[in-house]
Design a protein around this motif. Structure first.
Motif, PDB file in Angstrom:
ATOM      1  N   PRO A  64       0.811  -1.235   0.000  1.00 34.36           N
ATOM      2  CA  PRO A  64       0.000   0.000   0.000  1.00 34.36           C
ATOM      3  C   PRO A  64       0.837   1.274   0.000  1.00 34.36           C
ATOM      4  CG  PRO A  64      -0.927  -1.613   1.515  1.00 34.36           C
ATOM      5  CD  PRO A  64       0.374  -2.185   1.034  1.00 34.36           C
ATOM      6  N   ALA A  65       2.061   1.208   0.542  1.00 31.78           N
ATOM      7  CA  ALA A  65       2.909   2.406   0.538  1.00 31.78           C
ATOM      8  C   ALA A  65       3.326   2.805  -0.869  1.00 31.78           C
ATOM      9  CB  ALA A  65       4.144   2.164   1.400  1.00 31.78           C
ATOM     10  N   GLY A  66       3.328   1.850  -1.797  1.00 25.25           N
ATOM     11  CA  GLY A  66       3.728   2.155  -3.164  1.00 25.25           C
ATOM     12  C   GLY A  66       2.598   2.607  -4.059  1.00 25.25           C
ATOM     13  N   HIS A  67       1.366   2.630  -3.543  1.00 26.05           N
ATOM     14  CA  HIS A  67       0.234   3.029  -4.366  1.00 26.05           C
ATOM     15  C   HIS A  67       0.255   4.518  -4.693  1.00 26.05           C
ATOM     16  CE1 HIS A  67      -2.328  -0.684  -3.020  1.00 26.05           C
ATOM     17  NE2 HIS A  67      -1.218  -1.013  -3.652  1.00 26.05           N
ATOM     18  N   LYS A  68       1.001   5.284  -3.939  1.00 25.80           N
ATOM     19  CA  LYS A  68       1.093   6.711  -4.239  1.00 25.80           C
ATOM     20  C   LYS A  68       1.869   6.966  -5.539  1.00 25.80           C
ATOM     21  CE  LYS A  68       3.182   7.300  -0.356  1.00 25.80           C
ATOM     22  NZ  LYS A  68       3.854   7.904   0.817  1.00 25.80           N
ATOM     23  N   TRP A  69       2.576   5.956  -6.044  1.00 21.44           N
ATOM     24  CA  TRP A  69       3.300   6.073  -7.301  1.00 21.44           C
ATOM     25  C   TRP A  69       2.409   5.769  -8.501  1.00 21.44           C
ATOM     26  CZ3 TRP A  69       8.928   6.382  -7.914  1.00 21.44           C
ATOM     27  CH2 TRP A  69       9.594   6.624  -6.702  1.00 21.44           C
ATOM     28  N   ALA A  70       1.138   5.497  -8.288  1.00 19.61           N
ATOM     29  CA  ALA A  70       0.256   5.061  -9.377  1.00 19.61           C
ATOM     30  C   ALA A  70       0.163   6.115 -10.477  1.00 19.61           C
ATOM     31  CB  ALA A  70      -1.132   4.744  -8.827  1.00 19.61           C
ATOM     32  N   LEU A  71      -0.003   7.375 -10.104  1.00 15.83           N
ATOM     33  CA  LEU A  71      -0.145   8.436 -11.103  1.00 15.83           C
ATOM     34  C   LEU A  71       1.121   8.591 -11.939  1.00 15.83           C
ATOM     35  CD1 LEU A  71      -1.812  10.712 -12.314  1.00 15.83           C
ATOM     36  CD2 LEU A  71      -0.953  12.221 -10.509  1.00 15.83           C
ATOM     37  N   ILE A  72       2.286   8.501 -11.293  1.00 18.89           N
ATOM     38  CA  ILE A  72       3.554   8.653 -12.019  1.00 18.89           C
ATOM     39  C   ILE A  72       3.751   7.504 -12.990  1.00 18.89           C
ATOM     40  CG2 ILE A  72       6.053   8.792 -11.762  1.00 18.89           C
ATOM     41  CD1 ILE A  72       5.628  10.053  -9.044  1.00 18.89           C
ATOM     42  N   PHE A  73       3.534   6.273 -12.525  1.00 19.39           N
ATOM     43  CA  PHE A  73       3.752   5.113 -13.382  1.00 19.39           C
ATOM     44  C   PHE A  73       2.750   5.076 -14.533  1.00 19.39           C
ATOM     45  CE2 PHE A  73       5.933   2.465  -9.859  1.00 19.39           C
ATOM     46  CZ  PHE A  73       7.142   3.049 -10.183  1.00 19.39           C
ATOM     47  N   CYS A  74       1.508   5.402 -14.251  1.00 21.69           N
ATOM     48  CA  CYS A  74       0.491   5.375 -15.302  1.00 21.69           C
ATOM     49  C   CYS A  74       0.768   6.453 -16.353  1.00 21.69           C
ATOM     50  CB  CYS A  74      -0.888   5.563 -14.685  1.00 21.69           C
ATOM     51  SG  CYS A  74      -2.237   5.316 -15.841  1.00 21.69           S
ATOM     52  N   SER A  75       1.160   7.634 -15.928  1.00 24.88           N
ATOM     53  CA  SER A  75       1.490   8.697 -16.886  1.00 24.88           C
ATOM     54  C   SER A  75       2.693   8.312 -17.734  1.00 24.88           C
ATOM     55  CB  SER A  75       1.775  10.005 -16.138  1.00 24.88           C
ATOM     56  OG  SER A  75       0.655  10.403 -15.369  1.00 24.88           O
ATOM     57  N   LEU A  76       3.698   7.700 -17.107  1.00 22.35           N
ATOM     58  CA  LEU A  76       4.879   7.277 -17.857  1.00 22.35           C
ATOM     59  C   LEU A  76       4.529   6.190 -18.862  1.00 22.35           C
ATOM     60  CD1 LEU A  76       7.953   7.431 -18.246  1.00 22.35           C
ATOM     61  CD2 LEU A  76       8.179   5.728 -16.420  1.00 22.35           C
ATOM     62  N   MET A  77       3.660   5.268 -18.472  1.00 20.81           N
ATOM     63  CA  MET A  77       3.239   4.199 -19.372  1.00 20.81           C
ATOM     64  C   MET A  77       2.525   4.754 -20.605  1.00 20.81           C
ATOM     65  SD  MET A  77       2.757   0.915 -19.984  1.00 20.81           S
ATOM     66  CE  MET A  77       1.600  -0.154 -20.842  1.00 20.81           C
ATOM     67  N   VAL A  78       1.559   5.625 -20.394  1.00 17.99           N
ATOM     68  CA  VAL A  78       0.818   6.206 -21.514  1.00 17.99           C
ATOM     69  C   VAL A  78       1.741   7.050 -22.393  1.00 17.99           C
ATOM     70  CG1 VAL A  78      -1.073   7.754 -22.123  1.00 17.99           C
ATOM     71  CG2 VAL A  78      -1.343   6.158 -20.233  1.00 17.99           C
ATOM     72  N   PHE A  79       2.669   7.762 -21.779  1.00 16.56           N
ATOM     73  CA  PHE A  79       3.597   8.601 -22.533  1.00 16.56           C
ATOM     74  C   PHE A  79       4.504   7.757 -23.422  1.00 16.56           C
ATOM     75  CE2 PHE A  79       7.598  11.239 -22.524  1.00 16.56           C
ATOM     76  CZ  PHE A  79       7.122  12.197 -23.402  1.00 16.56           C
ATOM     77  N   LEU A  80       5.049   6.666 -22.884  1.00 17.00           N
ATOM     78  CA  LEU A  80       5.940   5.818 -23.675  1.00 17.00           C
ATOM     79  C   LEU A  80       5.190   5.100 -24.786  1.00 17.00           C
ATOM     80  CD1 LEU A  80       8.223   4.249 -20.909  1.00 17.00           C
ATOM     81  CD2 LEU A  80       8.811   6.019 -22.566  1.00 17.00           C
ATOM     82  N   ILE A  81       3.977   4.640 -24.503  1.00 17.30           N
ATOM     83  CA  ILE A  81       3.189   3.992 -25.559  1.00 17.30           C
ATOM     84  C   ILE A  81       2.919   4.975 -26.695  1.00 17.30           C
ATOM     85  CG2 ILE A  81       0.903   3.070 -26.092  1.00 17.30           C
ATOM     86  CD1 ILE A  81       0.902   1.599 -23.522  1.00 17.30           C
ATOM     87  N   SER A  82       2.622   6.216 -26.350  1.00 19.58           N
ATOM     88  CA  SER A  82       2.338   7.223 -27.375  1.00 19.58           C
ATOM     89  C   SER A  82       3.571   7.505 -28.230  1.00 19.58           C
ATOM     90  CB  SER A  82       1.848   8.511 -26.722  1.00 19.58           C
ATOM     91  OG  SER A  82       0.734   8.256 -25.902  1.00 19.58           O
ATOM     92  N   LEU A  83       4.714   7.679 -27.585  1.00 20.02           N
ATOM     93  CA  LEU A  83       5.937   7.954 -28.336  1.00 20.02           C
ATOM     94  C   LEU A  83       6.310   6.780 -29.234  1.00 20.02           C
ATOM     95  CD1 LEU A  83       8.220   9.696 -25.678  1.00 20.02           C
ATOM     96  CD2 LEU A  83       6.914  10.757 -27.508  1.00 20.02           C
ATOM     97  N   ASN A  84       6.219   5.569 -28.702  1.00 16.33           N
ATOM     98  CA  ASN A  84       6.605   4.393 -29.483  1.00 16.33           C
ATOM     99  C   ASN A  84       5.653   4.150 -30.653  1.00 16.33           C
ATOM    100  OD1 ASN A  84       8.571   4.115 -27.533  1.00 16.33           O
ATOM    101  ND2 ASN A  84       7.565   2.430 -26.481  1.00 16.33           N
ATOM    102  N   SER A  85       4.365   4.337 -30.425  1.00 19.04           N
ATOM    103  CA  SER A  85       3.378   4.064 -31.471  1.00 19.04           C
ATOM    104  C   SER A  85       3.380   5.144 -32.550  1.00 19.04           C
ATOM    105  CB  SER A  85       1.980   3.941 -30.859  1.00 19.04           C
ATOM    106  OG  SER A  85       1.945   2.922 -29.880  1.00 19.04           O
ATOM    107  N   LEU A  86       3.467   6.410 -32.150  1.00 19.65           N
ATOM    108  CA  LEU A  86       3.466   7.483 -33.145  1.00 19.65           C
ATOM    109  C   LEU A  86       4.715   7.436 -34.016  1.00 19.65           C
ATOM    110  CD1 LEU A  86       2.087  10.503 -31.078  1.00 19.65           C
ATOM    111  CD2 LEU A  86       0.904   9.180 -32.826  1.00 19.65           C
TER     112      LEU A  86
END
Length: 227
Positions: A64-86
């Motif tokens: 549960p202490a690592g759940h505060k990283w959810a926003l950072i990891f999710c934003s990084l995931m979407v950002f990398l998928i966008s860069l790789n796909s485009l």
């Protein structure tokens, strides 16, 4: 000819100005923004479903202490998928084929996980360097090996992402060049290479998404070790 194959990985420049910053900013413009309506459209619903499912799957092994990283990891995931796909579209540039950019993403996130472990549980974080029940003569050697493996982690993150995307783009360009050359000479063979090129393009789309997921997943595993 050989040099032109690698020109696609050069940073784009217009009038002496690097366009890498534009390539990094453009994906964020393409994402739909939430509206004030009670019901979202199909695109927003699909985007929200994907983000929620990914966040749930990513945070499953974390404390549960690592759940505060959810926003950072999710934003990084979407950002990398966008860069790789485009980057697979014609007349575009893939910033994640640059090792400098990938290392600029990997090193700060890896260092943040290490500093989190040293702040919250310093004894446990340092104890990872030396396994339990290690014979005395092997202690210095194991400490050096574990320390080296710790500092190699960000390099492995950046090189893995760079190598996979670079190899896929280079293979697509080689096969497409062979297809154009074979069309007037051997149309039957050119048809086979076109089919292979189509299948490889589909595979590269999957690789673009998988590599982004692997990048974020490894960061979450590094974080789990320090929580």
């Amino acid at each position: 000819m050989a040099l032109s194959f690698f020109d696609q990985f050069l940073s784009p420049v217009l009038y002496g100005i690097s366009l890498t910053a534009l390539a990094l900013t453009l994906p964020w413009v393409l994402f739909p923004t939430p509206t004030s309506r009670w019901l979202n459209n199909r695109l927003l619903s699909l985007q929200g479903w994907f983000i929620s499912r990914f966040t749930q799957q990513l945070l499953l092994p974390l404390n549960p202490a690592g759940h505060k990283w959810a926003l950072i990891f999710c934003s990084l995931m979407v950002f990398l998928i966008s860069l790789n796909s485009l980057g697979l579209l014609p007349y575009t540039f893939t910033p994640t084929t640059q090792l400098a950019l990938n290392m600029g993403l990997a090193v700060p996130f890896w260092l943040a996980t290490v500093l989190t472990g040293l702040r919250n549980q310093p004894n446990v974080a340092i104890a990872h360097i030396l396994p339990e029940a290690t014979p005395g003569p092997l202690v210095p050697v194991l400490i050096m090996i574990e320390t080296a493996s710790l500092f190699i982690r960000p390099l492995a993150l950046g090189v893995r992402l760079t190598a996979n995307l670079t190899a896929g783009h280079l293979l697509i360009q080689l096969i497409s060049t062979a297809t154009f050359v074979l069309i007037p000479l051997m149309p039957g063979v050119a048809l086979l290479t076109m089919i292979l090129l189509f299948l490889l393009s589909l595979l590269e789309v999957a690789v673009a998404m998988i590599q982004a997921y692997v990048f974020v997943l490894l960061l979450s595993l590094y974080l789990q070790e320090n929580l």
